[in-house]
Design a protein around this motif. Structure first.
Motif, PDB file in Angstrom:
ATOM      1  N   THR A  21     -26.211  10.142 -40.445  1.00 51.09           N
ATOM      2  CA  THR A  21     -26.623   9.033 -39.589  1.00 51.09           C
ATOM      3  C   THR A  21     -26.504   7.719 -40.361  1.00 51.09           C
ATOM      4  N   GLY A  22     -26.867   7.750 -41.620  1.00 53.39           N
ATOM      5  CA  GLY A  22     -26.735   6.553 -42.452  1.00 53.39           C
ATOM      6  C   GLY A  22     -25.291   6.108 -42.563  1.00 53.39           C
ATOM      7  N   SER A  23     -24.377   7.082 -42.569  1.00 55.37           N
ATOM      8  CA  SER A  23     -22.960   6.737 -42.596  1.00 55.37           C
ATOM      9  C   SER A  23     -22.525   6.150 -41.259  1.00 55.37           C
ATOM     10  N   ALA A  24     -22.954   6.804 -40.200  1.00 54.41           N
ATOM     11  CA  ALA A  24     -22.522   6.378 -38.860  1.00 54.41           C
ATOM     12  C   ALA A  24     -23.114   5.030 -38.477  1.00 54.41           C
ATOM     13  N   VAL A  25     -24.380   4.834 -38.801  1.00 55.44           N
ATOM     14  CA  VAL A  25     -25.007   3.561 -38.480  1.00 55.44           C
ATOM     15  C   VAL A  25     -24.557   2.533 -39.503  1.00 55.44           C
ATOM     16  N   GLY A  26     -23.868   1.528 -39.018  1.00 60.34           N
ATOM     17  CA  GLY A  26     -23.381   0.527 -39.963  1.00 60.34           C
ATOM     18  C   GLY A  26     -23.216  -0.798 -39.262  1.00 60.34           C
ATOM     19  N   LEU A  27     -22.381  -1.634 -39.848  1.00 62.82           N
ATOM     20  CA  LEU A  27     -22.113  -2.924 -39.222  1.00 62.82           C
ATOM     21  C   LEU A  27     -21.604  -2.710 -37.803  1.00 62.82           C
ATOM     22  N   GLY A  28     -20.967  -1.580 -37.591  1.00 64.42           N
ATOM     23  CA  GLY A  28     -20.450  -1.246 -36.265  1.00 64.42           C
ATOM     24  C   GLY A  28     -21.544  -1.222 -35.212  1.00 64.42           C
ATOM     25  N   ASN A  29     -22.714  -0.767 -35.563  1.00 65.12           N
ATOM     26  CA  ASN A  29     -23.799  -0.685 -34.586  1.00 65.12           C
ATOM     27  C   ASN A  29     -24.498  -2.016 -34.376  1.00 65.12           C
ATOM     28  N   VAL A  30     -24.785  -2.694 -35.490  1.00 61.42           N
ATOM     29  CA  VAL A  30     -25.654  -3.854 -35.389  1.00 61.42           C
ATOM     30  C   VAL A  30     -24.855  -5.149 -35.227  1.00 61.42           C
ATOM     31  N   TRP A  31     -23.615  -5.123 -35.620  1.00 61.44           N
ATOM     32  CA  TRP A  31     -22.812  -6.339 -35.555  1.00 61.44           C
ATOM     33  C   TRP A  31     -21.724  -6.205 -34.488  1.00 61.44           C
ATOM     34  N   LYS A  32     -20.886  -5.155 -34.609  1.00 63.38           N
ATOM     35  CA  LYS A  32     -19.741  -5.015 -33.710  1.00 63.38           C
ATOM     36  C   LYS A  32     -20.128  -4.621 -32.286  1.00 63.38           C
ATOM     37  N   PHE A  33     -20.984  -3.601 -32.180  1.00 64.54           N
ATOM     38  CA  PHE A  33     -21.333  -3.132 -30.843  1.00 64.54           C
ATOM     39  C   PHE A  33     -21.947  -4.247 -29.983  1.00 64.54           C
ATOM     40  N   PRO A  34     -22.932  -4.978 -30.509  1.00 65.54           N
ATOM     41  CA  PRO A  34     -23.485  -6.047 -29.673  1.00 65.54           C
ATOM     42  C   PRO A  34     -22.447  -7.119 -29.325  1.00 65.54           C
ATOM     43  N   TYR A  35     -21.595  -7.503 -30.286  1.00 61.97           N
ATOM     44  CA  TYR A  35     -20.664  -8.565 -29.909  1.00 61.97           C
ATOM     45  C   TYR A  35     -19.592  -8.064 -28.958  1.00 61.97           C
ATOM     46  N   MET A  36     -19.223  -6.799 -29.088  1.00 60.35           N
ATOM     47  CA  MET A  36     -18.256  -6.265 -28.130  1.00 60.35           C
ATOM     48  C   MET A  36     -18.882  -6.169 -26.744  1.00 60.35           C
ATOM     49  N   THR A  37     -20.137  -5.734 -26.707  1.00 70.52           N
ATOM     50  CA  THR A  37     -20.836  -5.676 -25.424  1.00 70.52           C
ATOM     51  C   THR A  37     -20.869  -7.070 -24.803  1.00 70.52           C
ATOM     52  N   GLY A  38     -21.133  -8.066 -25.633  1.00 71.18           N
ATOM     53  CA  GLY A  38     -21.155  -9.439 -25.138  1.00 71.18           C
ATOM     54  C   GLY A  38     -19.798  -9.874 -24.611  1.00 71.18           C
ATOM     55  N   GLN A  39     -18.768  -9.507 -25.350  1.00 71.40           N
ATOM     56  CA  GLN A  39     -17.418  -9.949 -24.987  1.00 71.40           C
ATOM     57  C   GLN A  39     -16.853  -9.228 -23.775  1.00 71.40           C
ATOM     58  N   TYR A  40     -17.129  -7.919 -23.701  1.00 66.92           N
ATOM     59  CA  TYR A  40     -16.524  -7.137 -22.635  1.00 66.92           C
ATOM     60  C   TYR A  40     -17.422  -6.977 -21.422  1.00 66.92           C
ATOM     61  N   GLY A  41     -18.359  -7.887 -21.264  1.00 63.65           N
ATOM     62  CA  GLY A  41     -19.087  -7.926 -19.999  1.00 63.65           C
ATOM     63  C   GLY A  41     -20.321  -7.053 -19.893  1.00 63.65           C
ATOM     64  N   GLY A  42     -20.930  -6.674 -21.005  1.00 65.65           N
ATOM     65  CA  GLY A  42     -22.234  -6.022 -20.930  1.00 65.65           C
ATOM     66  C   GLY A  42     -22.203  -4.571 -20.497  1.00 65.65           C
TER      67      GLY A  42
END
Ligand code: TRP
Length: 448
Positions: A21-42
Motif C-alpha cells: 500500500t505504501g508503494s501504491a499510495v504516492g504522488l499519484g493519489n494525492v497529487w495526480k488523481f485530484p488534478y486529473m479529477t479536476g481536469q477531466y470533469g470530476g
C-alpha cells in the motif's frame, strides 16, 4: 517449487499489505488523481477510474504479485524461473529486467517532484503563503523551479532518506520505516478530510467528485483513467514483484491485492475530499492540472486560520506517500544486484540510488538551464521520461505481465499459486489472457 533462503520474507502478511500500500499510495493519489479529477470533469472521471482499477489494474496487480512469489527471487531471476518451470524460454528474464529499468528511469523524475513536497513542508511551517497574493504564490513556485540548486538540495534530501532505509534491509529498514509511515499517512489524510468537513465548500467539493454525469464520460477521460489505474497500483516496475517474492506461501494473493487496491483508492478519494472543499471554499480554479497542489492549494493555506499547520500536514502526507513509493522502486534493483551479482546490500543500495540521483540532474535541469533543450523537438528530459513511463512503459509492462501470467505460465501453476475459488479464477484468467492485453492495445491505438 523449492524455497530458496537467499531471499527475505516479511514478518507478517499485514506488513506486506502495508508495504504494498505504501508503494501504491504516492504522488499519484494525492497529487495526480485530484488534478486529473479536476481536469477531466470530476465524478465521471472517478467512475471510469474505479472501473479501470477493478477490471484491468487489479487483475494485473494479482498477476505481478503472483509471479514474484512463485519465482521467490529478484525480478529478472523470478521471471526466468517461473517461465522455465512452465517449459518456456529462460529469456523471459528480460520481463523482470524491463520492470527494473522502468523503475530506475521513473525514480529519476519522481524524486524531483518528491523533493518539491519536502520543500513545501518547510515553506508551510515558515508561513511563506500568508499575506501574499495568489500571483506571488504562483511566482514562488516558478522561481523555485528556476533554481537548480534548490531542486538539487531537495532531490538529494529525498534520495538520501530513501537510500538509508533501503540499505538497512528488509526488517531493519523497510519494515521499520513502513510500519510508521503508512499508518501516519492514513492518519494525516483523515485529519485533513476532517478539516475539510468544517469548511463551507465541503458539500460542493463532494458533489463535484461524486455527482454522476454520464454525459461527461468521453474517450479522453477513459484513456487517462486507464493509464492512471496502472500508475496508481505501482504495476510494471517490478516493485510488486519483489514485494510478492517476500510474501509467505500461504497468503491468499487475490484477497490481499483487493485490500491493497481498496486502501489505495480510499487514499485517492480522501485526498480529493480533502482538497476540493478547500478549492471551492476559497473560490479557486479546480482545473489547473499539475499546479493544483503547488500553486492553487497554497492560496487556501495562506488564507485559512491555522493554514501553516494544515499545509505542513498536507505536504508531509505527500512526502510520506512518495517515500513509500521510492523505496519500492529501489528495492527490486537492489535485490537483483544482491542475488545476481553478489553485492552487499549497502553497496547495492548506494550504487542504485547514486545512479538514480545523478540521472535526476537531467530531470531537475530540464526545469531551468535545459528548459529549451528539447528531445525529438518538443520534450524536455522530465516531460519525456514522465510521458515515456506513464504512457508507454507502464501500459506495455502491464500488458506483458498479463500475457506472461495468462499465456506463459501453465494454468496449473497459477491456479496453485492463487488458490482462488474456481469461478473467480476463471474470471481472472479470462481478463489477463484476453481482456487486459486487448484493452491496452485498443487504448493505445485510439490515443496515438
Ligand atoms: N503508485 C505510485 C503513485 O501513485 C506511483 C508509481 C507508479 C510507483 N509505479 C510505481 C511507485 C512503482 C512505486 C513503484 O504515486
Amino acid at each position: 517449487m523449492t524455497k530458496s533462503s537467499s531471499i527475505g520474507q516479511w514478518s507478517s502478511r499485514w506488513m506486506f499489505i502495508m508495504a504494498a500500500t505504501g508503494s501504491a499510495v504516492g504522488l499519484g493519489n494525492v497529487w495526480k488523481f485530484p488534478y486529473m479529477t479536476g481536469q477531466y470533469g470530476g465524478s465521471s472521471f472517478v467512475i471510469v477510474y474505479l472501473l479501470c482499477i477493478l477490471f484491468v489494474g487489479l487483475p494485473i496487480l494479482i498477476a505481478e504479485i503472483m509471479i514474484g512469489r512463485r519465482g521467490n527471487a529478484s525480478p529478472a531471476e523470478a521471471t526466468a524461473k517461473v517461465a522455465i518451470e512452465s517449459n518456456r524460454s529462460r529469456h523471459w528474464w528480460w520481463l523482470g529486467f524491463f520492470g527494473m529499468i522502468t523503475a530506475f528511469l521513473f525514480l529519476s523524475v519522481y524524486s524531483i517532484v518528491a523533493g518539491w513536497t519536502a520543500s513545501y513542508v518547510l515553506r508551510s511551517l515558515q508561513g511563506s503563503f500568508v499575506g501574499v497574493t495568489p500571483d506571488q504564490i504562483s511566482q514562488m513556485f516558478d522561481d523555485f523551479l528556476k533554481d537548480p540548486w534548490q531542486l538539487l538540495l531537495w532531490h538529494t534530501f529525498f534520495m538520501l532518506i530513501t537510500v538509508v532505509i533501503v540499505a538497512r534491509g528488509l526488517k531493519e529498514g523497510l519494515e521499520k520505516a513502513i510500519g510508521w509511515m503508512v499508518p501516519g499517512l492514513f492518519l494525516i489524510v483523515i485529519i485533513l478530510v476532517g478539516y475539510a468537513l468544517s469548511t463551507p465548500g465541503f458539500m460542493e467539493g463532494i458533489k463535484f467528485m461524486f455527482r454522476i454525469d454520464w454525459a461527461a464520460i468521453d474517450t479522453k477521460s477513459f484513456l487517462a483513467a486507464l493509464g492512471h489505474s496502472f500508475f496508481t497500483l505501482s504495476i510494471a516496475t517490478a516493485s510488486m514483484m519483489i514485494y510478492g517474492a517476500y510474501l509467505e506461501r500461504k497468503a491468499k494473493i487475490a484477497k490481499i491485492a483487493v485490500t491493497i487496491a481498496t486502501l489505495d483508492t480510499l487514499v485517492a478519494l480522501f485526498a480529493g475530499m480533502a482538497i476540493f472543499p478547500l478549492v471551492f471554499t476559497y473560490g479557486l480554479p479546480h482545473d489547473q492540472g499539475p499546479s493544483l497542489v503547488f500553486k492553487t492549494l497554497p492560496i487556501a493555506f495562506g488564507e485559512m486560520p491555522g493554514g501553516g499547520i494544515i499545509g505542513a500536514l498536507f505536504f508531509t502526507l505527500l512526502l510520506l506517500a512518495a517515500l513509500g513509493s521510492s523505496i519500492s522502486l529501489v528495492e527490486p534493483i537492489v535485490a537483483w544486484l544482491i542475488e545476481r551479482w553478489n553485492m552487499r546490500r549497502a553497496v547495492a543500495a548506494w550504487l542504485t540510488s547514486g545512479l538514480i540521483w545523478v540521472l535526476g540532474f537531467a530531470a531537475l535541469l530540464s526545469f531551468n538551464y535545459w528548459e529549451d533543450l528539447k528531445l525529438f523537438g518538443h520534450w524536455t528530459y522530465y516531460t519525456f521520461v514522465d510521458g515515456l513511463v506513464s504512457l508507454v512503459l507502464l501500459p506495455v509492462g502491464g500488458m506483458l505481465l498479463a500475457i506472461y501470467a495468462g499465456w506463459v505460465m501453465k494454468r496449473k501453476y497459477s491456479e496453485e499459486e492463487l488458490m482462488m475459488p474456481p469461478w473467480l479464477y476463471s474470471i481472472w484468467r479470462f481478463i489477463v489472457r484476453y481482456f487486459s492485453p486487448i484493452a491496452v492495445i485498443v487504448i493505445a491505438w485510439i490515443s496515438f
